[in-house]
Every structure is written in C-alpha cells, then in structure tokens.
Design a protein around this motif. Structure first.
Motif, PDB file in Angstrom:
ATOM      1  N   ARG A  77      16.405  -5.626  -8.900  1.00 57.83           N
ATOM      2  CA  ARG A  77      15.088  -5.521  -9.548  1.00 57.83           C
ATOM      3  C   ARG A  77      13.995  -5.995  -8.598  1.00 57.83           C
ATOM      4  O   ARG A  77      12.943  -5.362  -8.471  1.00 57.83           O
ATOM      5  N   ALA A  78      14.235  -7.103  -7.901  1.00 60.11           N
ATOM      6  CA  ALA A  78      13.240  -7.627  -6.961  1.00 60.11           C
ATOM      7  C   ALA A  78      13.012  -6.649  -5.808  1.00 60.11           C
ATOM      8  O   ALA A  78      11.880  -6.461  -5.361  1.00 60.11           O
ATOM      9  N   ALA A  83       9.599  -2.666  -3.314  1.00 62.43           N
ATOM     10  CA  ALA A  83       9.335  -1.287  -2.879  1.00 62.43           C
ATOM     11  C   ALA A  83       8.111  -0.729  -3.597  1.00 62.43           C
ATOM     12  O   ALA A  83       7.262  -0.073  -2.979  1.00 62.43           O
ATOM     13  N   ALA A  84       7.995  -1.011  -4.904  1.00 62.77           N
ATOM     14  CA  ALA A  84       6.827  -0.539  -5.658  1.00 62.77           C
ATOM     15  C   ALA A  84       5.557  -1.196  -5.137  1.00 62.77           C
ATOM     16  O   ALA A  84       4.520  -0.534  -4.990  1.00 62.77           O
ATOM     17  N   ALA A  85       5.626  -2.492  -4.842  1.00 59.97           N
ATOM     18  CA  ALA A  85       4.447  -3.201  -4.313  1.00 59.97           C
ATOM     19  C   ALA A  85       4.062  -2.657  -2.942  1.00 59.97           C
ATOM     20  O   ALA A  85       2.876  -2.484  -2.651  1.00 59.97           O
ATOM     21  N   GLN A  86       5.055  -2.389  -2.108  1.00 59.46           N
ATOM     22  CA  GLN A  86       4.762  -1.831  -0.789  1.00 59.46           C
ATOM     23  C   GLN A  86       4.137  -0.440  -0.922  1.00 59.46           C
ATOM     24  O   GLN A  86       3.197  -0.102  -0.200  1.00 59.46           O
ATOM     25  N   ILE A  92      -3.166   1.864  -1.681  1.00 62.14           N
ATOM     26  CA  ILE A  92      -4.459   1.183  -1.615  1.00 62.14           C
ATOM     27  C   ILE A  92      -5.035   1.290  -0.205  1.00 62.14           C
ATOM     28  O   ILE A  92      -6.237   1.543  -0.025  1.00 62.14           O
ATOM     29  N   ARG A  93      -4.188   1.114   0.810  1.00 62.76           N
ATOM     30  CA  ARG A  93      -4.653   1.217   2.192  1.00 62.76           C
ATOM     31  C   ARG A  93      -5.166   2.622   2.488  1.00 62.76           C
ATOM     32  O   ARG A  93      -6.244   2.802   3.057  1.00 62.76           O
ATOM     33  N   ARG A  94      -4.397   3.641   2.072  1.00 68.21           N
ATOM     34  CA  ARG A  94      -4.827   5.029   2.295  1.00 68.21           C
ATOM     35  C   ARG A  94      -6.134   5.321   1.559  1.00 68.21           C
ATOM     36  O   ARG A  94      -7.024   5.966   2.105  1.00 68.21           O
TER      37      ARG A  94
END
Length: 176
Positions: A77-78, A83-86, A92-94
C-alpha cells in the motif's frame, strides 16, 4: 546378600577381570525399574512441557506470519501511495512548466501588442503633427501669397479689378 558392587570383590572372586551376570548382585533390576519409572513419569511431565513449548513456538510463528502478511500489505500500500504521489508530483511539475510557458507567451504577446500600439500611437501622433504643420504651412503660404499678391496688385490693377480679385479671394478662403 549384598547389593554393593565392588570392583575389588569382582577381581578377587574370579581372580581377574570378568563380568558379573547376576542381576541381583549388579542391581540391574533396580536400574531397569528406576529408569522405567522415570521414563513413565517424565514422559507426561516433559512431554507436556515440550508440547506447551511447541504450541508457544507455533503461536509465535503464526503471529510472526500474520505480522509479516500485514507488513507486506502495508508495504505494498505504501509503495502504491508513493507511486501515486510521484505521479501527482510529476503532473504538478508538468502543469507548472506548461503554465509558466503559457504565462511567458502571454506576457510576450502583450508586450508585442503594447509595442505595436505605442508605435501606432507614435505614427498617429507624427501624422497628426505633420498634418497640423502642413496645414499651418499651407495657410502661411496662402497668407503670404495673398499679401504679396495684394501688395503687387495695386500697381498692376485698377480699383475695380482689384475689388473683384479681393472678393474672389475672400470667397475662396471661405470655401476652404
């Protein structure tokens, strides 16, 4: 009858080394009975202890397996959350890069439009000033031409012709 085993008695009796096979003299029966009783009593006691220990070890292993399963699930799960956060961070960066490019393009576009407007205003001001100066020069030239003509006409024209010319010039100036 003595139940005492003595090596010297054994050697003395036979005159050398030998084996005593008499079960009563060697306490073999007593040893078998004591060992049998010990095995019979200790089997239940030691067996119970060993069984309790085995159960405790199995319970500990089962608990460890459960904790490993939960830890593995938590890790999975972590890792999914990571992976979802990345992925979200990359999005967000794009978006930030795209937004910065859009802001830069909009700023450049506004700057170009402002420069074009200023240039148009300057050209319009220059044209207006040129027209004003041209009109002023035309009026001044016309005034000087009229003054010169009026100054030279009395010598060349009589009073009636001069009066007609002045009237015509006034009409021309009124139409202009």
């Amino acid at each position: 009858m003595t139940l005492q085993f003595s090596a010297t008695a054994l050697f003395a009796h036979h005159g050398g080394f030998g084996i005593n096979v008499n079960p009563f003299e060697t306490n073999l029966i007593n040893l078998i009975i004591v060992i049998g009783v010990l095995v019979w009593f200790l089997r239940g006691f030691l067996g119970g202890m060993l069984e309790r220990r085995r159960q405790a070890i199995l319970a500990d292993l089962s608990d460890a397996e459960d904790r490993l399963t939960r830890a593995t699930a938590e890790l999975t799960r972590a890792q999914g959350d990571l992976a979802a956060a990345q992925q979200k961070a990359e999005t967000i960066r794009r978006d930030g890069v795209a937004r910065a490019a859009a802001v830069r393009e909009e700023s450049e576009k506004r700057t170009i439009e402002e420069m074009a407007r200023l240039k148009e205003d300057a050209v319009a001001d220059l044209n207006a000033e040129a027209a004003r100066v041209s009109d002023l020069l035309r009026r001044e030239a016309a005034r000087q031409a009229i003054e010169k003509a009026l100054a030279s006409l009395p010598k060349k024209l009589d009073a009636a012709a001069q009066s007609r010319l002045i009237d015509q010039s006034i009409r021309n100036l009124g139409n202009a």
